[in-house]
Motif scaffolding. Structure first.
Motif, short mmCIF file in Angstrom:
data_model
loop_
_atom_site.label_atom_id
_atom_site.label_comp_id
_atom_site.label_asym_id
_atom_site.label_seq_id
_atom_site.Cartn_x
_atom_site.Cartn_y
_atom_site.Cartn_z
N UNK A 228 64.87 50.63 26.76
CA UNK A 228 64.86 49.26 27.26
C UNK A 228 64.88 49.28 28.78
N UNK A 229 64.68 48.11 29.39
CA UNK A 229 64.68 48.05 30.86
C UNK A 229 66.05 48.43 31.42
N UNK B 102 76.41 50.65 30.36
CA UNK B 102 75.84 51.81 31.06
C UNK B 102 76.15 53.10 30.31
N UNK B 103 77.36 53.20 29.77
CA UNK B 103 77.71 54.38 28.98
C UNK B 103 76.86 54.47 27.71
N UNK B 104 76.61 53.33 27.09
CA UNK B 104 75.75 53.31 25.90
C UNK B 104 74.34 53.75 26.26
N UNK B 105 73.85 53.34 27.42
CA UNK B 105 72.52 53.76 27.87
C UNK B 105 72.50 55.27 28.10
N UNK B 106 73.57 55.82 28.66
CA UNK B 106 73.63 57.28 28.85
C UNK B 106 73.56 58.01 27.51
N UNK C 266 69.32 52.78 34.22
CA UNK C 266 70.32 53.85 34.20
C UNK C 266 69.64 55.20 34.39
N UNK C 267 68.49 55.39 33.74
CA UNK C 267 67.74 56.64 33.92
C UNK C 267 67.32 56.82 35.39
#
Length: 187
Positions: free
Chosen positions: A79-80, A134-138, A85-86
């Motif tokens: 997702x955006x 942000x942790x979920x995105x990581x 985060x990337x």
């Protein structure tokens, strides 16, 4: 042949762990390549953070990942917010765009999260909720192989999938490196 020596098992294990040590023999390498070919994938050689040769599962150069998305429900583009985060992780793990993108350098997860917090707006809600997102995105980016994350030491590294990015894309990223969010100077 034991299970650990079975090329299909090694390929399945590589999908989970994202990389596998480089095979000891050319026969073993040929067997793993054939197993990958049977399921429509290829293998790519990458170097780990210590410079050791490793293999990772790759898509054939002729594949259209966007076209395959409809046929492969397990594959979803980030997702955006995950891409944001990337981008921050790339900035932290690739501080010098004159160096090779992969494997980059290790970065502290807490510092990455702190720098992301600085970019978060009040409209996104509480800082705890944003940090959790942000942790979920990581976690998601790690599962996709874009990042490598050590929970024990709190260290983030770029994942082996990034080693497969075409040089044209890396060159474009290099040219815009200064625009990536995060980095030590953001804290």
């Amino acid at each position: 042949m034991t299970l650990e020596d079975d090329p299909a098992y090694l390929l399945a294990k590589m999908r989970v762990t994202r990389t596998s040590p480089f095979p000891r023999s050319t026969r073993e390498l040929a067997d793993i390549k054939f197993a990958a070919l049977r399921v429509g994938q290829t293998l790519a050689e990458v170097r780990d953070e210590y410079g050791a040769r490793a293999l990772t599962v790759s898509w054939p150069a002729t594949s259209d990942l966007l076209g395959q998305e409809a046929h492969e429900p397990h594959f979803r583009l980030p997702t955006s917010s995950q891409l944001f985060v990337l981008a921050a992780c790339i900035r932290w793990c690739w501080p010098d765009p004159n160096q090779s993108l992969y494997p980059g350098v290790p970065a502290a997860e807490a510092e990455i999260l702190d720098s992301l917090q600085a970019f978060s707006s009040a409209a996104e809600g509480s800082s705890q909720r944003t940090r959790g997102a942000h942790r979920a995105a990581l976690r998601r980016l790690t599962a996709c192989g874009l990042l490598s994350r050590s929970k024990d030491s709190g260290v983030i590294r770029l994942g082996p999938v990034i080693a497969l990015w075409p040089e044209d894309d890396v060159a474009a990223l290099r040219a815009e490196h200064h625009r990536l969010p995060g980095g030590p100077e953001a804290c």
